[in-house]
Design a protein around this motif. Structure first.
Motif, PDB file in Angstrom:
ATOM      1  N   UNK A 112       0.842  -1.208   0.000  1.00 32.64           N
ATOM      2  CA  UNK A 112       0.000   0.000   0.000  1.00 32.64           C
ATOM      3  C   UNK A 112       0.871   1.250   0.000  1.00 32.64           C
ATOM      4  N   UNK A 113       1.877   1.259   0.880  1.00 33.67           N
ATOM      5  CA  UNK A 113       2.723   2.454   0.986  1.00 33.67           C
ATOM      6  C   UNK A 113       3.564   2.645  -0.270  1.00 33.67           C
ATOM      7  N   UNK A 114       3.859   1.539  -0.931  1.00 30.21           N
ATOM      8  CA  UNK A 114       4.689   1.613  -2.131  1.00 30.21           C
ATOM      9  C   UNK A 114       3.975   2.374  -3.254  1.00 30.21           C
ATOM     10  N   UNK A 115       2.633   2.496  -3.126  1.00 33.67           N
ATOM     11  CA  UNK A 115       1.900   3.211  -4.176  1.00 33.67           C
ATOM     12  C   UNK A 115       1.891   4.717  -3.900  1.00 33.67           C
ATOM     13  N   UNK A 116       2.762   5.164  -2.993  1.00 28.24           N
ATOM     14  CA  UNK A 116       2.914   6.586  -2.681  1.00 28.24           C
ATOM     15  C   UNK A 116       1.610   7.283  -2.312  1.00 28.24           C
ATOM     16  N   UNK A 117       0.931   6.831  -1.247  1.00 32.29           N
ATOM     17  CA  UNK A 117      -0.301   7.526  -0.845  1.00 32.29           C
ATOM     18  C   UNK A 117       0.037   8.873  -0.217  1.00 32.29           C
ATOM     19  N   UNK A 118      -1.002   9.675  -0.009  1.00 36.57           N
ATOM     20  CA  UNK A 118      -0.798  10.973   0.651  1.00 36.57           C
ATOM     21  C   UNK A 118      -0.322  10.750   2.088  1.00 36.57           C
ATOM     22  N   UNK A 119       0.577  11.575   2.541  1.00 32.93           N
ATOM     23  CA  UNK A 119       1.057  11.481   3.920  1.00 32.93           C
ATOM     24  C   UNK A 119       1.761  10.169   4.205  1.00 32.93           C
ATOM     25  N   UNK A 120       2.543   9.716   3.244  1.00 32.14           N
ATOM     26  CA  UNK A 120       3.182   8.402   3.391  1.00 32.14           C
ATOM     27  C   UNK A 120       4.071   8.337   4.629  1.00 32.14           C
ATOM     28  N   UNK A 121       4.821   9.434   4.835  1.00 31.97           N
ATOM     29  CA  UNK A 121       5.742   9.448   5.974  1.00 31.97           C
ATOM     30  C   UNK A 121       5.006   9.247   7.283  1.00 31.97           C
ATOM     31  N   UNK A 122       3.843   9.894   7.402  1.00 34.32           N
ATOM     32  CA  UNK A 122       3.037   9.780   8.621  1.00 34.32           C
ATOM     33  C   UNK A 122       2.578   8.330   8.816  1.00 34.32           C
ATOM     34  N   UNK A 123       2.062   7.734   7.734  1.00 35.63           N
ATOM     35  CA  UNK A 123       1.592   6.352   7.835  1.00 35.63           C
ATOM     36  C   UNK A 123       2.721   5.430   8.250  1.00 35.63           C
ATOM     37  N   UNK A 124       3.896   5.665   7.617  1.00 36.97           N
ATOM     38  CA  UNK A 124       5.021   4.808   7.924  1.00 36.97           C
ATOM     39  C   UNK A 124       5.355   4.891   9.413  1.00 36.97           C
ATOM     40  N   UNK A 125       5.350   6.112   9.937  1.00 40.05           N
ATOM     41  CA  UNK A 125       5.643   6.287  11.361  1.00 40.05           C
ATOM     42  C   UNK A 125       4.608   5.569  12.208  1.00 40.05           C
ATOM     43  N   UNK A 126       3.348   5.728  11.826  1.00 43.82           N
ATOM     44  CA  UNK A 126       2.287   5.109  12.625  1.00 43.82           C
ATOM     45  C   UNK A 126       2.454   3.594  12.642  1.00 43.82           C
ATOM     46  N   UNK A 127       2.724   3.003  11.472  1.00 43.23           N
ATOM     47  CA  UNK A 127       2.836   1.544  11.424  1.00 43.23           C
ATOM     48  C   UNK A 127       4.087   1.060  12.139  1.00 43.23           C
ATOM     49  N   UNK A 128       5.132   1.858  12.096  1.00 41.13           N
ATOM     50  CA  UNK A 128       6.394   1.420  12.697  1.00 41.13           C
ATOM     51  C   UNK A 128       6.433   1.711  14.199  1.00 41.13           C
ATOM     52  N   UNK A 129       5.571   2.607  14.630  1.00 46.11           N
ATOM     53  CA  UNK A 129       5.611   3.068  16.017  1.00 46.11           C
ATOM     54  C   UNK A 129       5.560   1.939  17.054  1.00 46.11           C
ATOM     55  N   UNK A 130       4.659   0.942  16.924  1.00 43.54           N
ATOM     56  CA  UNK A 130       4.593  -0.081  17.980  1.00 43.54           C
ATOM     57  C   UNK A 130       5.929  -0.737  18.265  1.00 43.54           C
ATOM     58  N   UNK A 131       6.812  -0.794  17.253  1.00 37.27           N
ATOM     59  CA  UNK A 131       8.073  -1.471  17.475  1.00 37.27           C
ATOM     60  C   UNK A 131       8.953  -0.739  18.478  1.00 37.27           C
ATOM     61  N   UNK A 132       8.701   0.573  18.645  1.00 36.60           N
ATOM     62  CA  UNK A 132       9.530   1.318  19.584  1.00 36.60           C
ATOM     63  C   UNK A 132       9.153   1.023  21.032  1.00 36.60           C
ATOM     64  N   UNK A 133       8.016   0.351  21.237  1.00 37.80           N
ATOM     65  CA  UNK A 133       7.626  -0.004  22.609  1.00 37.80           C
ATOM     66  C   UNK A 133       8.258  -1.338  22.986  1.00 37.80           C
ATOM     67  N   UNK A 134       8.403  -1.548  24.298  1.00 38.83           N
ATOM     68  CA  UNK A 134       8.881  -2.857  24.725  1.00 38.83           C
ATOM     69  C   UNK A 134       7.686  -3.799  24.796  1.00 38.83           C
ATOM     70  N   UNK A 135       7.985  -5.085  24.777  1.00 43.51           N
ATOM     71  CA  UNK A 135       6.909  -6.074  24.854  1.00 43.51           C
ATOM     72  C   UNK A 135       6.108  -5.927  26.137  1.00 43.51           C
ATOM     73  N   UNK A 136       6.753  -5.464  27.203  1.00 44.41           N
ATOM     74  CA  UNK A 136       6.046  -5.309  28.472  1.00 44.41           C
ATOM     75  C   UNK A 136       4.947  -4.253  28.307  1.00 44.41           C
ATOM     76  N   UNK A 137       5.302  -3.144  27.648  1.00 47.87           N
ATOM     77  CA  UNK A 137       4.316  -2.077  27.461  1.00 47.87           C
ATOM     78  C   UNK A 137       3.190  -2.564  26.538  1.00 47.87           C
ATOM     79  N   UNK A 138       3.586  -3.166  25.418  1.00 47.34           N
ATOM     80  CA  UNK A 138       2.580  -3.726  24.515  1.00 47.34           C
ATOM     81  C   UNK A 138       1.649  -4.669  25.267  1.00 47.34           C
ATOM     82  N   UNK A 139       2.247  -5.551  26.049  1.00 41.83           N
ATOM     83  CA  UNK A 139       1.458  -6.535  26.774  1.00 41.83           C
ATOM     84  C   UNK A 139       0.470  -5.881  27.722  1.00 41.83           C
TER      85      UNK A 139
END
Lengths: 383, 412
Positions: free
Chosen positions: A116-143
């Motif tokens: 989806x992101x490869x098709x260059x949607x509007x605000x791609x950078x924002x979407x990318x950040x949103x999708x990647x954001x959970x990885x910055x949390x530790x599993x304890x926080x996610x849990x």
């Protein structure tokens, strides 16, 4: 690597002990020593302890100078066939199911998002950040977050007005795809035979006839053994059923939420690395959009899929903190071997058995990582 | 030379400061229980102002994290001067059998504690002719909680036997209450309920025989415990494995369930956190079939061999066992004093009734809170209960329990 370091005639310079090499040795030495002691030394110590009886006798478990006896593979045979350790076997089955679902879901979702992101949607950078954001949390926080969200009478259920008895994300007692542990030799043999047949068909494609026939013969032998002698092998004294616990659904959701952004990033990098000329060329040759993906893009993404599978695979095999945060200790429905290792060693004081569980985990993780590392080294060798 | 002298002098100063005293105590009391511990620490500092008291607390319910930290410290040869441990076999079966604790019998004699603690209690703290820890508080495990107004609405009374409980359960189910009994997850609330059912099924003597090895876990009477437990579990909420004990108590308070069996820290939760009035806002009764028996657990402190500051540690233990120490700590913690001469006027209505029972009832030890079985058993037992809840196979559970008991050396 080894081959690369062989001195060649093209480089007649003296290689030993110039100051650069000396420096690099000095700089590397401390971490090599630390690694040798704190990683490999401790692996060997755990491996040795897993062959002893440390902790079976409470009087010796925590004494200042415990008397530890060598008992060979007793701990392992108990883990895989003893009456008291069916809990470990269920955990092992759970972790395999969890790994399979986790990897498939992460890869699927990650690839979908990346496409989806490869098709260059509007605000791609924002979407990318949103999708990647959970990885910055530790599993304890996610849990902790997902524990709130998947509460029987709160979170998602309350938000969408779902019936907590039917949508037991983390609390279901049901399990599906149950099988008798005693059938394990049979199941293993069939799975290995299937893999061998796969190898055989590959060998046929590369016209390697001997290899093909050897693989087929091995597969046939295995299946034969499984249905005759193997069938009478009894792992446990009583039939014992294990399956996929539905309570894992909640854990899988949380884990996928955390890690699918990462696979998305990997895939996106891969997609961006494919030159536009290739796509254009395929389109000019008359390929449909789907055809471009199937014949051009997906094959080029295969190495990325492999790397992602390895990384996700070892994360899921050794997962501890996420499950600990979501369903705490002693919850059999969502227990994994790493939690059981902690409980066995630090609550039950059975250090040898805990070490044995740890070694089983190590072997599982190694089975995933080592072939990958080997292939990586071979590749860097070639280049 | 001058410099060296200066350094030597500085060292001497710090040296004497250390000689004036240092004491490191190790516990898992944090959060709600923190203020009670702080009060004790304050009292200690009043009495021994020169002592530098280090309060090493590792947070985590029922000490799961603290115990792991303690083990690594003890195995590494760095014991704290005194540490918190559940009184009874959890200490004896773990640290005493490993020869890591000091016998406190002489302390009990010199402080006159032999007559101040209940007669039934001391044997449960002892083994091999020694007494191994000083109990600071006492909690009761076999209590059933309810909301009087709700019971009145449904027209039932607190049952006094297990059959009565099952009958009441059927009545309430017929009235449309899906889960008359509420219970939390299998980390400890479910095994906790199991021990009350077991005590109610076997009686006080049968319960004691189980732990002395006279009654096998595979005995039909012991198998009956599992059958009863299964029937009671059929009356409980389906989402139990996702609930903490507080959330299970909430179900009772909200009227989604009628009863909940939990230790008497639930009284503290309902009185302090939920602002319910003991006796009218919430009510209690002994768990069905266990009237006249006080199933107890106790937080205690022991003296590890090789403690660096032994004198200070002994002073700490003396304070814990004293009337003043116990009456400072317990009203804040929501527990009662282990001593029988405590000043009951300092306690709330629930604790006063518990203190009365503590003095008059027979005393039995809790399983899941470490009094009657060692850690090998309790940690494995959690798994057996969780498995039973899945498959409801009483015979398999009984056999597994017996195998576990043999492995853990129960009744030896």
């Amino acid at each position: 690597m080894a081959r690369a370091s062989i001195p060649t005639r093209a480089a007649p310079r003296r290689r030993s002990f110039n100051s650069d090499r000396l420096w690099s040795l000095v700089v590397l030495l401390p971490s090599a020593v630390l690694l040798a002691i704190f990683v490999y030394g401790f692996i060997f110590r755990s491996g040795y302890l897993s062959l002893t009886d440390w902790g079976n006798d409470p009087a010796q478990a925590l004494s200042l100078n415990p008397v530890i006896k060598y008992t060979g593979l007793t701990n392992y045979s108990n883990l895989f066939g003893g009456l008291l350790d069916s809990r470990f076997r269920q955990d092992l089955v759970s972790t395999l199911f969890f790994t399979a679902f986790f990897i498939v879901a992460c890869l699927g979702l990650g690839l979908g998002l990346a496409m989806l992101l490869d098709r260059n949607p509007k605000g791609e950078g924002l979407w990318r950040t949103i999708f990647l954001f959970p990885m910055s949390l530790s599993f304890i926080v996610t849990g902790t977050i997902w524990r709130w969200m998947l509460q029987p009478a709160g979170g998602v259920n309350a938000l969408f007005g779902l019936d907590p008895d039917r949508h037991a994300w983390l609390t279901s007692n049901a399990s599906i795809w149950r099988f008798d542990w005693n059938k394990l030799p049979l199941i293993t043999a069939v799975v290995v035979a299937l893999v061998l047949l796969g190898l055989a068909s590959r060998a046929r494609q590369s016209a390697n006839r001997t290899q093909m026939w050897v693989a087929i013969a091995c597969a046939a032998l295995l299946v034969l053994w499984a249905f005759t002698l193997g069938n009478s092998v009894k792992m446990t004294p009583v039939p014992e059923y294990h399956g996929f616990n539905l309570a894992f659904i909640g854990i899988i959701i949380a884990a996928v939420w955390q890690m699918s952004g990462y696979t998305m990033a990997l895939y996106l990098a891969g997609l961006r690395g494919i030159p536009d000329e290739l796509r254009e060329a395929a389109r000019v040759d008359g390929a449909s959009e789907w055809g471009v993906y199937r014949r051009v893009i997906f094959p080029l993404l295969a190495p990325i899929t492999l790397s992602a599978m390895i990384i996700l695979g070892h994360i899921s095999l050794k997962i501890f903190d996420l499950v600990y945060a979501m369903t705490s200790l002693n919850n059999l429905n969502t227990e994994v071997p790493a939690l059981l290792m902690y409980i066995t060693a630090f609550q039950g004081n059975q250090f040898a058995k805990g070490a044995a569980i740890g070694m089983v985990l190590l072997i599982l993780v190694a089975a995933v990582i080592v072939p990958y590392l080997a292939s990586q080294f071979r590749r860097s060798d070639r280049s | 030379m001058k410099k060296a002298l200066l350094i030597a002098a500085a060292l001497a100063v710090t040296g004497t400061a250390a000689a004036a005293g240092k004491l490191e105590i190790f516990s898992w009391w944090s959060g709600d229980e923190g203020p009670a511990l702080d009060a004790l620490v304050k009292l200690y500092k009043q009495k021994y102002p020169t002592v530098d008291l280090v309060n090493a607390t590792v947070a985590g319910g029922a000490g799961t994290n603290a115990k792991a930290v303690l083990k690594t410290r003890m195995l590494g040869g760095d014991p704290p001067d005194s540490f918190q441990v559940h009184a009874g076999q959890e200490l004896i079966g773990t640290w005493v059998v490993a020869n890591r604790m000091e016998d406190l019998t002489s302390l009990y004699k010199s402080e006159g504690w032999m007559s101040k603690f209940p007669k039934d209690l001391i044997p449960l703290l002892s083994s091999k002719g020694g007494i191994w820890s000083v109990p600071v508080n006492v909690h009761r495990s076999n209590v059933m909680w309810y909301i009087p107004a709700n019971l009145k609405k449904w027209g039932v009374t607190p049952p006094t036997s297990i059959d009565g409980l099952l009958k009441t359960c059927a009545t309430l189910k017929a009235k449309g209450l899906a889960a008359p009994i509420s219970v939390g997850d299998s980390s400890f609330p479910q095994p906790h309920m199991w021990e009350s059912i077991a005590l109610g099924t076997l009686g006080t003597q049968g319960w004691a025989d189980l732990w002395s090895g006279k009654l096998k876990f595979t005995d039909p009477r012991a198998v009956k415990v599992w059958t009863n437990f299964g029937k009671v579990m059929d009356c409980t909420n389906k989402d139990s494995s996702g609930l903490t004990w507080q959330q299970a108590t909430d179900r009772v308070v909200k009227g989604q369930s009628a009863f909940n069996i939990m230790g008497d820290w639930a009284a503290g939760y309902m009185a302090t956190t939920l602002k319910l009035k003991p006796g009218t806002g919430f009510g209690w009764a002994p768990a069905p079939g266990t009237a006249g028996t006080f199933l107890f657990l106790s937080d205690s402190f022991g003296l590890p061999k090789g403690a660096k500051d032994r004198t200070q540690a002994v002073n700490w233990l003396k304070l814990l066992g004293s009337k003043q120490g116990q009456d400072t700590f317990n009203p804040l913690k929501g527990s009662i004093a282990a001593r029988t001469d405590s000043d009951v006027s300092k306690y709330n209505v629930y604790s006063q009734s518990a203190a009365k029972d503590w003095r008059n009832n027979r005393i039995a030890g809790s399983l899941i809170h470490g009094v009657v079985a060692n850690e090998t058993f309790t940690s494995g037992f959690g798994g057996i209960v969780a498995q039973f809840v899945q498959n409801k196979d009483a015979n398999a559970a009984a056999q597994a329990t017996q195998a576990l008991a043999t492995q853990a050396g129960i009744g030896k």
